[in-house]
Design a protein around this motif. Sequence first.
Motif, PDB file in Angstrom:
ATOM      1  N   VAL A  58      39.162  39.454  48.946  1.00  0.00           N
ATOM      2  CA  VAL A  58      39.343  38.147  48.311  1.00  0.00           C
ATOM      3  C   VAL A  58      39.500  38.314  46.805  1.00  0.00           C
ATOM      4  O   VAL A  58      40.381  37.690  46.175  1.00  0.00           O
ATOM      5  N   LYS A  59      38.665  39.152  46.216  1.00  0.00           N
ATOM      6  CA  LYS A  59      38.759  39.411  44.786  1.00  0.00           C
ATOM      7  C   LYS A  59      40.137  39.961  44.432  1.00  0.00           C
ATOM      8  O   LYS A  59      40.781  39.529  43.465  1.00  0.00           O
ATOM      9  N   MET A  60      40.597  40.913  45.223  1.00  0.00           N
ATOM     10  CA  MET A  60      41.886  41.537  44.994  1.00  0.00           C
ATOM     11  C   MET A  60      43.029  40.533  45.172  1.00  0.00           C
ATOM     12  O   MET A  60      44.009  40.520  44.415  1.00  0.00           O
ATOM     13  N   ALA A  61      42.906  39.671  46.179  1.00  0.00           N
ATOM     14  CA  ALA A  61      43.950  38.691  46.454  1.00  0.00           C
ATOM     15  C   ALA A  61      44.148  37.747  45.284  1.00  0.00           C
ATOM     16  O   ALA A  61      45.286  37.440  44.895  1.00  0.00           O
ATOM     17  N   VAL A  62      43.043  37.286  44.696  1.00  0.00           N
ATOM     18  CA  VAL A  62      43.148  36.366  43.565  1.00  0.00           C
ATOM     19  C   VAL A  62      43.649  37.097  42.319  1.00  0.00           C
ATOM     20  O   VAL A  62      44.405  36.541  41.517  1.00  0.00           O
ATOM     21  N   GLU A  63      43.254  38.343  42.156  1.00  0.00           N
ATOM     22  CA  GLU A  63      43.757  39.117  41.020  1.00  0.00           C
ATOM     23  C   GLU A  63      45.282  39.241  41.076  1.00  0.00           C
ATOM     24  O   GLU A  63      45.967  39.161  40.060  1.00  0.00           O
ATOM     25  N   ILE A  64      45.809  39.421  42.285  1.00  0.00           N
ATOM     26  CA  ILE A  64      47.244  39.648  42.441  1.00  0.00           C
ATOM     27  C   ILE A  64      48.034  38.340  42.407  1.00  0.00           C
ATOM     28  O   ILE A  64      49.050  38.234  41.718  1.00  0.00           O
ATOM     29  N   ALA A  65      47.574  37.337  43.149  1.00  0.00           N
ATOM     30  CA  ALA A  65      48.323  36.087  43.248  1.00  0.00           C
ATOM     31  C   ALA A  65      47.877  35.045  42.228  1.00  0.00           C
ATOM     32  O   ALA A  65      48.618  34.100  41.949  1.00  0.00           O
TER      33      ALA A  65
END
Length: 442
Positions: free
Chosen positions: A246-253
């Motif tokens: 989830v952390k990674m997803a928000v960082e990317i998108a």
Amino acid sequence: MNVADLGLPVDVPSTALFTDHYELTMLQAALRGGTADRHSVFEVFTRRLPEGRRYGVVAGTGRVLDAVENFRFDTGVLDFLRERDVVDEPTLQWLADYRFSGDIWGYPEGEVYFPGSPVLRVEGSFAECVLLETVILSILNHDSAIAAAASRMSSAAGDRPLIEMGARRTHELAAVAASRAAYVGGFATTSDLAAGFRYGIPTVGTSAHAFTLIHDTERDAFRAQVDSLGKGTTLLVDTYDVQEAVKMAVEIAGPELGAVRIDSGDLLLVAHRVRQQLDELGAENTKIVVTSDLDEYAIASLAASPVDAYGVGTQLVTGSGHPTCSMVYKLVARAESADPKAPLVPVAKKSAGGKTSIGGRKWAARRPDADGVAEAEVVGTGAVPEELADRQLLVELVKGGEVVAREPLDAVRERHIAARDGLPLSATQLSRGEPVIPTEYV
């Protein structure tokens, strides 16, 4: 209308062989015995609802109309019957000219039904009506079972949308029919492209775990998906560690991320944790989609969770434990002779074992209480009581062999919502119980 529209392989020329062997041997004997031309009335009904269900849902009517239109014995079909010696040559000659020329009445698709409800009535000569038994029951039993499960699930989901995603859990042709029935029952979208193509149902989908696993890292997978599908896509976050994903997803998108999907674990607990994490990361508008063998009970258990949509597969396409409605197709009246003016005589099976039926051509109406809520399904064979005249349920579907009642699938879907809303509130309870209203015979 062509065969492909029915969800059939393109090399199947008609629906005529979607029947049982004995339908044709009955035809042959009736032709020889002189009863084939007797005017007959067949009705489709169920003696009981699946255990614990409060109401049924009529679905598949549109597909029945297509099947009746395409019930043709072409050269290939006749050659098959001849080679197998299924029926004699005079019967084959009769079949070569077969076109249903009778009348069909029924509950409009999307309507609810109860034990004894005459959901479909087929009238014409015995010969032309008896041939349709198997294909009609095959469609209505399957589609109505799926629609009933879908209705229970959509009721449990409330305003949250449902995604049908069961194509890989059933036969490839049944999957298309199941998607259509699910849409009738309240689902919003499907993952099945054939259903979208044939019936105009909105289709959705993004990625599976395999997409994440084919990349060297989860970050690479998320980056590739966002670059390809945009920030509004849905990222699957439970391949490895949900919190990290989830952390990674928000960082990317960024906060524009459309949604995250959770497909495993304690969905209630994980959904709360993910919602809190998304909000803390500034992605307050990012939605949460949950999947993982959901049924109506699991959906209801998530009512208090911060879930925005549900994806349902196996339990939906198998009727959530009830893959058929046990509908039957019974002769209820027939003429005394082949004379077109001969009067109809009620007939009914009277054997023991709970398989008796009631003879006579029937009408049906739903009686409301003082508040306009349904209180009884009234079924009769005589004159319709004046107070129920405008409450009759059967509508004309086929007249003189011509379909007269095709309608958009969205209209069917809306009808079901209205019909369900007209039942007592206890209809939507998931606890086991009797039909929500009784069937009264008059």
